[in-house]
Motif scaffolding. Sequence first.
Motif, PDB file in Angstrom:
ATOM      1  N   ASP A 222     -41.369   2.172 -47.406  1.00 58.49           N
ATOM      2  CA  ASP A 222     -41.820   1.916 -48.780  1.00 58.49           C
ATOM      3  C   ASP A 222     -40.674   1.708 -49.766  1.00 58.49           C
ATOM      4  O   ASP A 222     -40.898   1.359 -50.913  1.00 58.49           O
ATOM      5  CB  ASP A 222     -42.775   3.009 -49.268  1.00 58.49           C
ATOM      6  N   GLN A 223     -39.423   1.924 -49.341  1.00 57.78           N
ATOM      7  CA  GLN A 223     -38.291   1.642 -50.239  1.00 57.78           C
ATOM      8  C   GLN A 223     -37.774   0.236 -49.938  1.00 57.78           C
ATOM      9  O   GLN A 223     -37.216  -0.011 -48.870  1.00 57.78           O
ATOM     10  CB  GLN A 223     -37.185   2.679 -50.041  1.00 57.78           C
ATOM     11  N   ASN A 224     -37.982  -0.660 -50.892  1.00 60.70           N
ATOM     12  CA  ASN A 224     -37.687  -2.083 -50.658  1.00 60.70           C
ATOM     13  C   ASN A 224     -36.264  -2.365 -50.207  1.00 60.70           C
ATOM     14  O   ASN A 224     -36.025  -3.193 -49.331  1.00 60.70           O
ATOM     15  CB  ASN A 224     -37.976  -2.896 -51.925  1.00 60.70           C
ATOM     16  N   MET A 225     -35.303  -1.672 -50.835  1.00 58.70           N
ATOM     17  CA  MET A 225     -33.905  -1.934 -50.486  1.00 58.70           C
ATOM     18  C   MET A 225     -33.624  -1.567 -49.025  1.00 58.70           C
ATOM     19  O   MET A 225     -32.990  -2.310 -48.286  1.00 58.70           O
ATOM     20  CB  MET A 225     -32.973  -1.146 -51.414  1.00 58.70           C
ATOM     21  N   LEU A 226     -34.171  -0.421 -48.623  1.00 59.57           N
ATOM     22  CA  LEU A 226     -33.972   0.034 -47.250  1.00 59.57           C
ATOM     23  C   LEU A 226     -34.703  -0.884 -46.272  1.00 59.57           C
ATOM     24  O   LEU A 226     -34.190  -1.208 -45.194  1.00 59.57           O
ATOM     25  CB  LEU A 226     -34.474   1.475 -47.117  1.00 59.57           C
ATOM     26  N   LEU A 227     -35.891  -1.337 -46.668  1.00 61.34           N
ATOM     27  CA  LEU A 227     -36.668  -2.251 -45.826  1.00 61.34           C
ATOM     28  C   LEU A 227     -35.866  -3.534 -45.580  1.00 61.34           C
ATOM     29  O   LEU A 227     -35.731  -3.999 -44.446  1.00 61.34           O
ATOM     30  CB  LEU A 227     -38.002  -2.567 -46.516  1.00 61.34           C
ATOM     31  N   GLY A 228     -35.280  -4.076 -46.663  1.00 58.19           N
ATOM     32  CA  GLY A 228     -34.469  -5.295 -46.538  1.00 58.19           C
ATOM     33  C   GLY A 228     -33.235  -5.073 -45.688  1.00 58.19           C
ATOM     34  O   GLY A 228     -32.896  -5.884 -44.815  1.00 58.19           O
ATOM     35  N   ALA A 229     -32.561  -3.950 -45.918  1.00 54.43           N
ATOM     36  CA  ALA A 229     -31.323  -3.644 -45.180  1.00 54.43           C
ATOM     37  C   ALA A 229     -31.602  -3.470 -43.688  1.00 54.43           C
ATOM     38  O   ALA A 229     -30.867  -3.983 -42.840  1.00 54.43           O
ATOM     39  CB  ALA A 229     -30.680  -2.381 -45.751  1.00 54.43           C
TER      40      ALA A 229
END
Length: 199
Positions: free
Chosen positions: A9-16
């Motif tokens: 649910d954390q977008n930055m972590l999802l992208g990374a």
Amino acid sequence: MIKIVIAEDQNMLLGALGSLLDLEDDMEVVGKASNGQEAVELVKELEPDICIMDIEMPVKNGLDAAQEMIDFPCKTIILTTFARAGYFERARKAQVSGYLLKDSPSEDLASSIRSIMTGRKVYAPELIDLAFEEPNPLTERETEVLKLIADGKSTKEIAKDLYLTYGTVRNYISVIFDKLEVSNRVEAVSKIQEKGWLK
């Protein structure tokens, strides 16, 4: 090619995470979800080999989603910050193939995925000790009462919800405090959450 769906649910972590795994020659991220419900739908639709999921997500958490996908051919990996005995126990019941911690080195994730694809189970070393920690001392009914306490319900409301008398609920609460070695509701809820026993 190993096809992967990631739920975080954390977008930055999802992208990374997506970018990191796409760098591997034998892996491809085919879908990204921001909650457990989306993850279940994506896995049904895309039929990936692996679904990597966080635990604490909105709509449906990762453990509930893993339980729902228990009969899917896709293998589930829990990737979380929480090394909690209760979570680990639930993950094992949901037959997840891996339970990894977010503070592990990034190369561990790719090598764990490859191991899991060969049929192995991969658990973070910190969790093995947790598996032998003390079990939840509360009965199912006591846990039910404590869940309602955690929801902010009064003794009267709990009695009504569980079709019990006020006195019976007071007895349950007293037993819960004794078993958890706490003196009030806030301490009881906080202790059972910290242990991961509140399922």
